[in-house]
Structure formats: C-alpha cells, structure tokens
Design a protein around this motif. Sequence first.
Motif, PDB file in Angstrom:
ATOM      1  N   THR A 130      41.857  18.290 -47.316  1.00  0.00           N
ATOM      2  CA  THR A 130      41.220  19.018 -48.419  1.00  0.00           C
ATOM      3  C   THR A 130      39.751  18.637 -48.533  1.00  0.00           C
ATOM      4  O   THR A 130      38.874  19.504 -48.682  1.00  0.00           O
ATOM      5  N   MET A 131      39.456  17.349 -48.443  1.00  0.00           N
ATOM      6  CA  MET A 131      38.071  16.874 -48.584  1.00  0.00           C
ATOM      7  C   MET A 131      37.178  17.390 -47.460  1.00  0.00           C
ATOM      8  O   MET A 131      36.064  17.845 -47.714  1.00  0.00           O
ATOM      9  N   ILE A 132      37.656  17.316 -46.216  1.00  0.00           N
ATOM     10  CA  ILE A 132      36.781  17.746 -45.124  1.00  0.00           C
ATOM     11  C   ILE A 132      36.542  19.251 -45.207  1.00  0.00           C
ATOM     12  O   ILE A 132      35.446  19.723 -44.909  1.00  0.00           O
ATOM     13  N   ASN A 133      37.534  20.002 -45.652  1.00  0.00           N
ATOM     14  CA  ASN A 133      37.314  21.436 -45.833  1.00  0.00           C
ATOM     15  C   ASN A 133      36.279  21.704 -46.921  1.00  0.00           C
ATOM     16  O   ASN A 133      35.439  22.598 -46.789  1.00  0.00           O
ATOM     17  N   ALA A 134      36.300  20.915 -47.984  1.00  0.00           N
ATOM     18  CA  ALA A 134      35.287  21.064 -49.040  1.00  0.00           C
ATOM     19  C   ALA A 134      33.902  20.722 -48.490  1.00  0.00           C
ATOM     20  O   ALA A 134      32.926  21.454 -48.722  1.00  0.00           O
ATOM     21  N   TRP A 135      33.800  19.618 -47.766  1.00  0.00           N
ATOM     22  CA  TRP A 135      32.499  19.241 -47.181  1.00  0.00           C
ATOM     23  C   TRP A 135      32.005  20.319 -46.214  1.00  0.00           C
ATOM     24  O   TRP A 135      30.811  20.623 -46.175  1.00  0.00           O
ATOM     25  N   ASN A 136      32.918  20.877 -45.421  1.00  0.00           N
ATOM     26  CA  ASN A 136      32.533  21.935 -44.483  1.00  0.00           C
ATOM     27  C   ASN A 136      31.928  23.121 -45.210  1.00  0.00           C
ATOM     28  O   ASN A 136      30.944  23.715 -44.750  1.00  0.00           O
ATOM     29  N   ARG A 137      32.472  23.464 -46.356  1.00  0.00           N
ATOM     30  CA  ARG A 137      31.950  24.595 -47.106  1.00  0.00           C
ATOM     31  C   ARG A 137      30.533  24.322 -47.611  1.00  0.00           C
ATOM     32  O   ARG A 137      29.692  25.211 -47.623  1.00  0.00           O
ATOM     33  N   ILE A 138      30.286  23.096 -47.998  1.00  0.00           N
ATOM     34  CA  ILE A 138      28.926  22.722 -48.405  1.00  0.00           C
ATOM     35  C   ILE A 138      27.999  22.758 -47.200  1.00  0.00           C
ATOM     36  O   ILE A 138      26.911  23.346 -47.240  1.00  0.00           O
ATOM     37  N   GLY A 139      28.433  22.143 -46.099  1.00  0.00           N
ATOM     38  CA  GLY A 139      27.593  22.067 -44.905  1.00  0.00           C
ATOM     39  C   GLY A 139      27.254  23.421 -44.313  1.00  0.00           C
ATOM     40  O   GLY A 139      26.107  23.690 -43.943  1.00  0.00           O
ATOM     41  N   VAL A 140      28.256  24.296 -44.220  1.00  0.00           N
ATOM     42  CA  VAL A 140      28.033  25.622 -43.640  1.00  0.00           C
ATOM     43  C   VAL A 140      27.169  26.479 -44.564  1.00  0.00           C
ATOM     44  O   VAL A 140      26.226  27.138 -44.123  1.00  0.00           O
ATOM     45  N   THR A 141      27.473  26.469 -45.848  1.00  0.00           N
ATOM     46  CA  THR A 141      26.744  27.302 -46.801  1.00  0.00           C
ATOM     47  C   THR A 141      25.271  26.931 -46.872  1.00  0.00           C
ATOM     48  O   THR A 141      24.399  27.807 -46.911  1.00  0.00           O
ATOM     49  N   THR A 142      24.991  25.639 -46.877  1.00  0.00           N
ATOM     50  CA  THR A 142      23.601  25.193 -47.016  1.00  0.00           C
ATOM     51  C   THR A 142      22.915  24.963 -45.674  1.00  0.00           C
ATOM     52  O   THR A 142      21.737  24.623 -45.645  1.00  0.00           O
ATOM     53  N   ARG A 143      23.679  25.140 -44.587  1.00  0.00           N
ATOM     54  CA  ARG A 143      23.150  24.914 -43.234  1.00  0.00           C
ATOM     55  C   ARG A 143      22.587  23.502 -43.078  1.00  0.00           C
ATOM     56  O   ARG A 143      21.461  23.308 -42.597  1.00  0.00           O
ATOM     57  N   MET A 144      23.396  22.533 -43.485  1.00  0.00           N
ATOM     58  CA  MET A 144      22.981  21.133 -43.339  1.00  0.00           C
ATOM     59  C   MET A 144      22.695  20.847 -41.870  1.00  0.00           C
ATOM     60  O   MET A 144      23.447  21.251 -40.984  1.00  0.00           O
ATOM     61  N   VAL A 145      21.588  20.185 -41.625  1.00  0.00           N
ATOM     62  CA  VAL A 145      21.167  19.870 -40.258  1.00  0.00           C
ATOM     63  C   VAL A 145      21.796  18.548 -39.851  1.00  0.00           C
ATOM     64  O   VAL A 145      21.660  17.543 -40.567  1.00  0.00           O
ATOM     65  N   PRO A 146      22.524  18.529 -38.721  1.00  0.00           N
ATOM     66  CA  PRO A 146      23.106  17.274 -38.263  1.00  0.00           C
ATOM     67  C   PRO A 146      22.033  16.200 -38.116  1.00  0.00           C
ATOM     68  O   PRO A 146      20.943  16.470 -37.584  1.00  0.00           O
ATOM     69  N   GLU A 147      22.352  15.009 -38.582  1.00  0.00           N
ATOM     70  CA  GLU A 147      21.362  13.928 -38.549  1.00  0.00           C
ATOM     71  C   GLU A 147      20.877  13.633 -37.143  1.00  0.00           C
ATOM     72  O   GLU A 147      19.693  13.368 -36.936  1.00  0.00           O
ATOM     73  N   SER A 148      21.770  13.713 -36.144  1.00  0.00           N
ATOM     74  CA  SER A 148      21.345  13.410 -34.783  1.00  0.00           C
ATOM     75  C   SER A 148      20.468  14.510 -34.199  1.00  0.00           C
ATOM     76  O   SER A 148      19.816  14.313 -33.179  1.00  0.00           O
ATOM     77  N   PHE A 149      20.425  15.682 -34.844  1.00  0.00           N
ATOM     78  CA  PHE A 149      19.599  16.791 -34.375  1.00  0.00           C
ATOM     79  C   PHE A 149      18.360  16.995 -35.231  1.00  0.00           C
ATOM     80  O   PHE A 149      17.609  17.945 -35.016  1.00  0.00           O
ATOM     81  N   ALA A 150      18.137  16.153 -36.215  1.00  0.00           N
ATOM     82  CA  ALA A 150      17.046  16.356 -37.171  1.00  0.00           C
ATOM     83  C   ALA A 150      15.693  16.511 -36.481  1.00  0.00           C
ATOM     84  O   ALA A 150      14.886  17.352 -36.864  1.00  0.00           O
ATOM     85  N   ASP A 151      15.448  15.726 -35.430  1.00  0.00           N
ATOM     86  CA  ASP A 151      14.167  15.814 -34.736  1.00  0.00           C
ATOM     87  C   ASP A 151      14.034  17.118 -33.953  1.00  0.00           C
ATOM     88  O   ASP A 151      12.962  17.701 -33.889  1.00  0.00           O
ATOM     89  N   ALA A 152      15.164  17.610 -33.410  1.00  0.00           N
ATOM     90  CA  ALA A 152      15.135  18.839 -32.626  1.00  0.00           C
ATOM     91  C   ALA A 152      14.962  20.070 -33.510  1.00  0.00           C
ATOM     92  O   ALA A 152      14.439  21.079 -33.073  1.00  0.00           O
ATOM     93  N   ALA A 153      15.422  19.964 -34.746  1.00  0.00           N
ATOM     94  CA  ALA A 153      15.328  21.126 -35.648  1.00  0.00           C
ATOM     95  C   ALA A 153      13.903  21.310 -36.095  1.00  0.00           C
ATOM     96  O   ALA A 153      13.435  22.359 -36.371  1.00  0.00           O
TER      97      ALA A 153
END
Length: 153
Positions: A130-153
């Motif tokens: 349940t928690m990971i699905n909730a986090w996924n909805r936040i991440g997808v909706t806001t287009r959170m940038v993966p921390e390891s890709f922050a420099d590439a973005a």
Amino acid sequence: MTARLIVSELASAAYKAMVRLDTVAGSSDLPQPLQELVRVRASQINGCAYCVDQHSADAKKAGVADNRLWAVATWREAPCFDDAERAALDLTESMTRLSEGGDRVADGVWEAARAQFGDEDLAALIMLITMINAWNRIGVTTRMVPESFADAA
C-alpha cells in the motif's frame, strides 16, 4: 525530466506523516531484500522512475544480487525467486493492478501469500505494498527526478 513541484515542501505535514507511516510499514519482520523486491516491482508496474531508482539501490544495499534485481520484471519466468518471494510479488502485482478489473486479488493469489506468511507478516506485506503504491502516485504525478539522475536531468 523536470519535477513539476516539490510535495515535501508544499505539503510538508502530510509528507512527513507519509514518511513516518512508511518507516513503520518497513520496520516489520519481513526480510529487507523481500521488501525491496516488492517495492521495485510495484514501482515498475506504476512507471515510477524515482522509486525504481531508489529501491533498486536499496535492494543492492540489502544484498540482492544483480541478476535477481534485473529479473524482478520477469519474476514469473525467472528461476531465482523462492516461494515466499513469488507469493509476495504476485500479491504486489494484484494489489497494484486493482483498477484493471478482473478477479483483482484472486483467491489463489491470497492463499499462496497466506501459505507463505503468517497473519502479522501478511498484514505487514499489505501495508508495505500500500505504501509503495502511494509513493508511486506522488512520484509519477510530480515527476520526481531520481536522485542518481539529478545531474543528467
């Protein structure tokens, strides 16, 4: 990809509550490698780049071998998962795909999970999914940038 907004700053009280709830959900007796495999699989299904990145790294830290991590997307065909992992991944897929209709969390999926986990661990697994699905909805909706890709973005 650029983040649309930073939920942790704009809804900080709710975000902090989510973090606390996630911490509790992740502090069960379920093995850490299993927890991370579940988080990765749900995140793959939901298309959450941020969570796939984070939990793949966390899985590695928890001792998940590269070949097992790569095989999560094809866990049904991969021979490297035990019965408990298979039951957890099947429950993860069923819970994550509720909106797709059909039998949703089918009796067979439930019984396989129940056969592998006691009631407390099964309840913990449900909360983790349940928690990971909730986090996924936040991440997808806001287009959170993966921390390891922050420099590439």
